[in-house]
Scaffold this motif. Sequence first.
Motif, PDB file in Angstrom:
ATOM      1  N   LEU A 374       0.830  -1.204   0.000  1.00  0.00           N
ATOM      2  CA  LEU A 374       0.000   0.000   0.000  1.00  0.00           C
ATOM      3  C   LEU A 374       0.867   1.257   0.000  1.00  0.00           C
ATOM      4  CD1 LEU A 374      -2.825   1.342   0.412  1.00  0.00           C
ATOM      5  CD2 LEU A 374      -2.417   1.105   2.874  1.00  0.00           C
ATOM      6  N   HIS A 375       1.904   1.258   0.819  1.00  0.00           N
ATOM      7  CA  HIS A 375       2.721   2.472   0.942  1.00  0.00           C
ATOM      8  C   HIS A 375       3.766   2.596  -0.154  1.00  0.00           C
ATOM      9  CE1 HIS A 375       1.283   4.630   4.471  1.00  0.00           C
ATOM     10  NE2 HIS A 375       0.874   3.449   4.907  1.00  0.00           N
ATOM     11  N   LEU A 376       4.094   1.512  -0.820  1.00  0.00           N
ATOM     12  CA  LEU A 376       4.909   1.649  -2.025  1.00  0.00           C
ATOM     13  C   LEU A 376       4.122   2.383  -3.106  1.00  0.00           C
ATOM     14  CD1 LEU A 376       6.566  -1.890  -2.150  1.00  0.00           C
ATOM     15  CD2 LEU A 376       7.784   0.286  -1.903  1.00  0.00           C
ATOM     16  N   ARG A 377       2.859   2.041  -3.249  1.00  0.00           N
ATOM     17  CA  ARG A 377       2.001   2.751  -4.218  1.00  0.00           C
ATOM     18  C   ARG A 377       1.833   4.213  -3.794  1.00  0.00           C
ATOM     19  NH1 ARG A 377       0.063  -1.100  -7.538  1.00  0.00           N
ATOM     20  NH2 ARG A 377      -0.122  -3.220  -6.690  1.00  0.00           N
ATOM     21  N   ALA A 378       1.687   4.425  -2.490  1.00  0.00           N
ATOM     22  CA  ALA A 378       1.563   5.798  -1.994  1.00  0.00           C
ATOM     23  C   ALA A 378       2.835   6.591  -2.252  1.00  0.00           C
ATOM     24  CB  ALA A 378       1.250   5.778  -0.491  1.00  0.00           C
ATOM     25  N   ALA A 379       3.992   5.941  -2.115  1.00  0.00           N
ATOM     26  CA  ALA A 379       5.263   6.624  -2.337  1.00  0.00           C
ATOM     27  C   ALA A 379       5.375   7.112  -3.780  1.00  0.00           C
ATOM     28  CB  ALA A 379       6.421   5.687  -2.007  1.00  0.00           C
ATOM     29  N   LEU A 380       4.929   6.299  -4.710  1.00  0.00           N
ATOM     30  CA  LEU A 380       4.954   6.715  -6.114  1.00  0.00           C
ATOM     31  C   LEU A 380       4.017   7.900  -6.334  1.00  0.00           C
ATOM     32  CD1 LEU A 380       4.961   3.144  -7.690  1.00  0.00           C
ATOM     33  CD2 LEU A 380       6.845   4.791  -7.741  1.00  0.00           C
ATOM     34  N   GLY A 383       5.642  11.184  -5.265  1.00  0.00           N
ATOM     35  CA  GLY A 383       6.746  11.719  -6.054  1.00  0.00           C
ATOM     36  C   GLY A 383       8.038  10.941  -5.994  1.00  0.00           C
ATOM     37  N   LEU A 384       8.083   9.839  -5.225  1.00  0.00           N
ATOM     38  CA  LEU A 384       9.287   9.024  -5.231  1.00  0.00           C
ATOM     39  C   LEU A 384       9.418   8.325  -6.581  1.00  0.00           C
ATOM     40  CD1 LEU A 384       8.898   9.373  -2.077  1.00  0.00           C
ATOM     41  CD2 LEU A 384      10.070   7.174  -1.873  1.00  0.00           C
ATOM     42  N   THR A 385      10.630   8.212  -7.070  1.00  0.00           N
ATOM     43  CA  THR A 385      10.893   7.475  -8.298  1.00  0.00           C
ATOM     44  C   THR A 385      11.274   6.038  -7.949  1.00  0.00           C
ATOM     45  OG1 THR A 385      13.246   8.019  -8.296  1.00  0.00           O
ATOM     46  CG2 THR A 385      11.748   9.584  -9.369  1.00  0.00           C
ATOM     47  N   ALA A 386      11.344   5.198  -8.983  1.00  0.00           N
ATOM     48  CA  ALA A 386      11.806   3.829  -8.763  1.00  0.00           C
ATOM     49  C   ALA A 386      13.204   3.831  -8.177  1.00  0.00           C
ATOM     50  CB  ALA A 386      11.762   3.060 -10.078  1.00  0.00           C
ATOM     51  N   ALA A 412       8.292  -4.580  -4.423  1.00  0.00           N
ATOM     52  CA  ALA A 412       8.421  -3.265  -5.054  1.00  0.00           C
ATOM     53  C   ALA A 412       8.573  -3.381  -6.560  1.00  0.00           C
ATOM     54  CB  ALA A 412       9.612  -2.521  -4.464  1.00  0.00           C
ATOM     55  N   ASP A 413       9.270  -4.404  -7.013  1.00  0.00           N
ATOM     56  CA  ASP A 413       9.445  -4.603  -8.452  1.00  0.00           C
ATOM     57  C   ASP A 413       8.094  -4.772  -9.139  1.00  0.00           C
ATOM     58  OD1 ASP A 413      11.145  -4.883 -10.711  1.00  0.00           O
ATOM     59  OD2 ASP A 413      10.898  -7.050 -10.655  1.00  0.00           O
ATOM     60  N   ARG A 414       7.206  -5.536  -8.504  1.00  0.00           N
ATOM     61  CA  ARG A 414       5.877  -5.742  -9.080  1.00  0.00           C
ATOM     62  C   ARG A 414       5.055  -4.454  -9.037  1.00  0.00           C
ATOM     63  NH1 ARG A 414       1.137  -6.913  -6.672  1.00  0.00           N
ATOM     64  NH2 ARG A 414       2.078  -7.646  -4.724  1.00  0.00           N
ATOM     65  N   VAL A 415       5.094  -3.753  -7.914  1.00  0.00           N
ATOM     66  CA  VAL A 415       4.309  -2.519  -7.764  1.00  0.00           C
ATOM     67  C   VAL A 415       4.762  -1.464  -8.778  1.00  0.00           C
ATOM     68  CG1 VAL A 415       3.849  -0.568  -6.229  1.00  0.00           C
ATOM     69  CG2 VAL A 415       3.706  -2.903  -5.349  1.00  0.00           C
ATOM     70  N   ILE A 416       6.069  -1.320  -8.944  1.00  0.00           N
ATOM     71  CA  ILE A 416       6.597  -0.317  -9.876  1.00  0.00           C
ATOM     72  C   ILE A 416       6.221  -0.669 -11.314  1.00  0.00           C
ATOM     73  CG2 ILE A 416       8.735   0.639 -10.847  1.00  0.00           C
ATOM     74  CD1 ILE A 416       9.900   0.373  -7.973  1.00  0.00           C
ATOM     75  N   GLU A 418       3.589  -2.368 -12.284  1.00  0.00           N
ATOM     76  CA  GLU A 418       2.158  -2.093 -12.454  1.00  0.00           C
ATOM     77  C   GLU A 418       1.890  -0.585 -12.547  1.00  0.00           C
ATOM     78  OE1 GLU A 418       0.348  -4.017  -9.147  1.00  0.00           O
ATOM     79  OE2 GLU A 418       0.523  -6.045 -10.012  1.00  0.00           O
ATOM     80  N   HIS A 419       2.661   0.193 -11.798  1.00  0.00           N
ATOM     81  CA  HIS A 419       2.506   1.645 -11.845  1.00  0.00           C
ATOM     82  C   HIS A 419       2.845   2.172 -13.245  1.00  0.00           C
ATOM     83  CE1 HIS A 419       2.563   5.808 -10.398  1.00  0.00           C
ATOM     84  NE2 HIS A 419       3.729   5.950 -11.018  1.00  0.00           N
ATOM     85  N   ARG A 420       3.910   1.652 -13.811  1.00  0.00           N
ATOM     86  CA  ARG A 420       4.307   2.083 -15.149  1.00  0.00           C
ATOM     87  C   ARG A 420       3.283   1.690 -16.205  1.00  0.00           C
ATOM     88  NH1 ARG A 420      10.640   0.296 -14.384  1.00  0.00           N
ATOM     89  NH2 ARG A 420      11.369   2.289 -13.480  1.00  0.00           N
ATOM     90  N   GLU A 421       2.597   0.582 -15.973  1.00  0.00           N
ATOM     91  CA  GLU A 421       1.574   0.122 -16.918  1.00  0.00           C
ATOM     92  C   GLU A 421       0.230   0.797 -16.679  1.00  0.00           C
ATOM     93  OE1 GLU A 421       1.531  -4.058 -16.376  1.00  0.00           O
ATOM     94  OE2 GLU A 421       3.543  -4.377 -17.182  1.00  0.00           O
ATOM     95  N   GLY A 422       0.167   1.639 -15.642  1.00  0.00           N
ATOM     96  CA  GLY A 422      -1.066   2.356 -15.343  1.00  0.00           C
ATOM     97  C   GLY A 422      -2.101   1.552 -14.613  1.00  0.00           C
ATOM     98  N   LYS A 423      -1.703   0.458 -13.975  1.00  0.00           N
ATOM     99  CA  LYS A 423      -2.656  -0.381 -13.240  1.00  0.00           C
ATOM    100  C   LYS A 423      -2.890   0.148 -11.843  1.00  0.00           C
ATOM    101  CE  LYS A 423      -1.488  -4.622 -15.728  1.00  0.00           C
ATOM    102  NZ  LYS A 423      -1.023  -6.020 -15.597  1.00  0.00           N
TER     103      LYS A 423
END
Length: 423
Positions: A374-380, A383-386, A412-416, A418-423
Amino acid sequence: MTGTTAHPLPHHREDGPADAPPLILGPSLGTSLAVWEPQMAALTRQFRVVRWDLPGHGGTPYDVLPGRTDGTAGTDGTARADGTARADGTAPTEGTAHTVADLAALVLALADSLGIDRFAYAGISLGGAVGAWLAVHHPERIASLALVCSSARFGEPEGWHERAALVREQGMAAVAETTPGRWFTPAFVGTPEARDLLDGLRTVAPEGYAACCDALATYDLRGDLGRIGAPTLVVAGRDDPATPPAHARELADGIPGASLTELAGAAHLANAERPAQVLAALLGHLAAHPADGGATDDRTRHVAGTTVRRAVLGDAHVDHATARTTAFTAVFQDFITRYAWGEIWTRPGLSRHTRSCITITALVARGHHEELELHLRAALRNGLTAEDIQEVLLQSAVYCGVPAANSAFALADRVIAEHREGK
């Protein structure tokens, strides 16, 4: 309220509940009030939002401040065009240019006309300079201040005078070709959002744009930053060539108690390029420093906490959590909203970026993987980058243990991805 209603009013738009706390938004040079559109849906849920246009921009006539051309009085004590003395008694100078103080007078006149005495103010670049000037010279009007990609001084005066002369002689086409590189990173220039803002630049009246350049040329608030008493948020784009991060750090270092948020992958119009991150920073700041003086009771803390929780975790998560609340869990949901989000996450001492780093580290250490995701998604969202997250997890490997960091890296690898894919 001060007696400024005799001044002409800039074109403006008012959105949001009429009885909500007032928030005035200032635009950057070359843009209209539409520059704030990415944040409007969220801001108007909780604030009476007033946006205004600079002279010659959007719907404001270029000659909305005639005092510098027809001899009426200015507002900041500088020389009048009709030869009357300055407020300090010194001799005038013929043909004095417009100043940021003149633009600030427009804002005060607008606020007075709308019956707004004290208000939160957020501005981009020149719009931020107007807010900073108001915070110095009219502190009783500014409840809180947010400066987005702004500065205490925007470079040497000669450059602004040259740009003003160029636009007066050749029109807006003279600056249209060089503006994309200042406003946006290369990755964002070709987007529809960028094209819309650049199309708006071409509609600006040259004389209005030049007048704003004149105002930027004479603006220097470096010696007065310590006089700003309003709670202040400074936001910088790390890739901003117009007001680089060093300008933001000067603001944050000079304004007592100011907080600083730097956004990766953002140039000068950071709120267009990184809309969610700017919104999150702004909502947290406004929740921590409301116009009515602060969170003084549980209900106010709950409102502030809900605002920040939505900004950090996203509406979808909060809506889902709210829908799942039962009579048994309601007391806990109220507790974390008031305490974790309404008291801790709203404190001004640490940026949202830093709080995310600390939270990730703590969750790695304790092995709370569901909360960590949850907080990895929140970090993105904050404004945090990979690359930032990678560094936090490497640090965690040293102090929290390699097995814990190994699991965190995989998550984190999975979350990042998915974030890049807009999921």
